[in-house]
Scaffold this active site. Structure first.
Site, PDB file in Angstrom:
ATOM      1  N   HIS A   9      37.417  46.765  39.678  1.00  0.00           N
ATOM      2  CA  HIS A   9      36.239  46.296  40.348  1.00  0.00           C
ATOM      3  C   HIS A   9      35.854  46.383  41.895  1.00  0.00           C
ATOM      4  CE1 HIS A   9      38.168  43.159  42.242  1.00  0.00           C
ATOM      5  NE2 HIS A   9      39.017  42.956  41.407  1.00  0.00           N
ATOM      6  N   ARG A  60      34.011  39.567  38.089  1.00  0.00           N
ATOM      7  CA  ARG A  60      34.117  40.758  39.070  1.00  0.00           C
ATOM      8  C   ARG A  60      34.221  42.059  38.307  1.00  0.00           C
ATOM      9  NH1 ARG A  60      38.786  37.686  39.178  1.00  0.00           N
ATOM     10  NH2 ARG A  60      40.815  38.915  39.553  1.00  0.00           N
ATOM     11  N   GLU A  87      43.065  40.676  35.281  1.00  0.00           N
ATOM     12  CA  GLU A  87      44.101  40.791  36.346  1.00  0.00           C
ATOM     13  C   GLU A  87      45.424  39.988  35.992  1.00  0.00           C
ATOM     14  OE1 GLU A  87      45.721  42.353  38.511  1.00  0.00           O
ATOM     15  OE2 GLU A  87      44.470  42.187  40.402  1.00  0.00           O
ATOM     16  N   HIS A 182      41.043  45.921  36.627  1.00  0.00           N
ATOM     17  CA  HIS A 182      41.726  44.966  37.920  1.00  0.00           C
ATOM     18  C   HIS A 182      42.826  45.865  38.241  1.00  0.00           C
ATOM     19  CE1 HIS A 182      39.150  41.411  37.094  1.00  0.00           C
ATOM     20  NE2 HIS A 182      39.356  41.878  35.969  1.00  0.00           N
TER      21      HIS A 182
END
Length: 248
Positions: A9, A60, A87, A182
């Site tokens: 991201h 995100r 993440e 991520h």
């Protein structure tokens, strides 16, 4: 030829503030949105045409994917979201400033929490307001699936079943697949694809919003891998990631 496009991201609001983010759901900065849009423009210019997309539950990553697809004029592509692409959970240090935490606990300790293969940060309580148990998007997860802290090893362990059973098998239908996620979840995929050792992967930094291309033959044997873009810009972004957890 088969192609897998990995994209971390763009810059998030907490990236900008140098905070441990983990499963905290923060948005992109204006710069992060531009990074993502520019990544899409570059993919379009270079002729890449993904057919299926995967992303996490965190905005995100979702909004990075949206910006990439808008730039490519491919908003219509199918997208599947999974919490397994989220993440790494940073547990009780989520929301803390990385440099301040390094000053308090030392650079070596923070480096272990950030980048060791099997050391977990301090865990959240299940009913802490930051716990995924308190978030309705994870209501379908059992308590045993809720990560209250994770090492990179843990992150890879919850990611890989989804990668192998869903993402890899999508190549039975598609030639080009894109995953927007991520830094740590993508490092799990990279470790698998490049057969990297534990010590090697913890030193590997993935820059924000830079397409990372993996090309395979029809039997899914890796032929080539490379970042798409200006090498100097990419190197600077990678170094910026490496420096985030230092006290100075």
């Amino acid at each position: 030829m088969k192609q897998l496009i990995l994209i971390r991201h763009g810059e998030s609001e907490w990236n900008k503030l140098n905070l441990f983010t983990g499963w905290t759901d923060v948005d992109l900065t204006e710069f992060g949105r531009k990074e993502a849009f520019d990544a899409g423009l570059l993919l379009k210019k270079e002729g890449y045409k993904p057919q299926m997309c995967y992303t996490s539950y965190l905005k995100r990553a979702v909004r990075t994917l949206n910006q990439v697809l808008e730039a490519m004029d491919m908003d219509w592509l199918p997208v599947e979201k999974s919490w397994r692409l989220n993440e790494k959970s940073y547990g009780a240090i989520q929301g803390l400033n990385k440099a301040d935490t390094a000053k308090k606990y030392g650079d070596d300790q923070v480096l272990l929490w950030r980048r060791s293969f099997d050391t977990q940060p301090p865990a959240l309580d299940m009913h802490d307001e930051r716990s995924p148990r308190m978030d309705p998007r994870y209501a379908e997860l059992s308590d045993s699936e809720i990560p209250l802290t994770e090492s990179l090893k843990d992150t890879i362990a919850r990611l890989m079943p989804y990668y192998k059973e869903v993402i890899l098998k999508s190549f039975n239908r598609y030639d080009t697949v894109m995953v927007v996620a991520h830094g740590n979840s993508l490092r799990g995929i990279v470790k698998e694809l490049r057969n990297m050792g534990n010590d090697e992967i913890i030193k590997f930094n993935i820059p924000t919003a830079v397409p990372y291309i993996f090309q395979f033959d029809d039997q899914m044997k890796l032929q080539k891998e490379f970042f798409l873009g200006d090498p100097d810009v990419i190197a600077a972004k990678m170094q910026s990631v490496a420096n985030q957890g230092k006290s100075k």
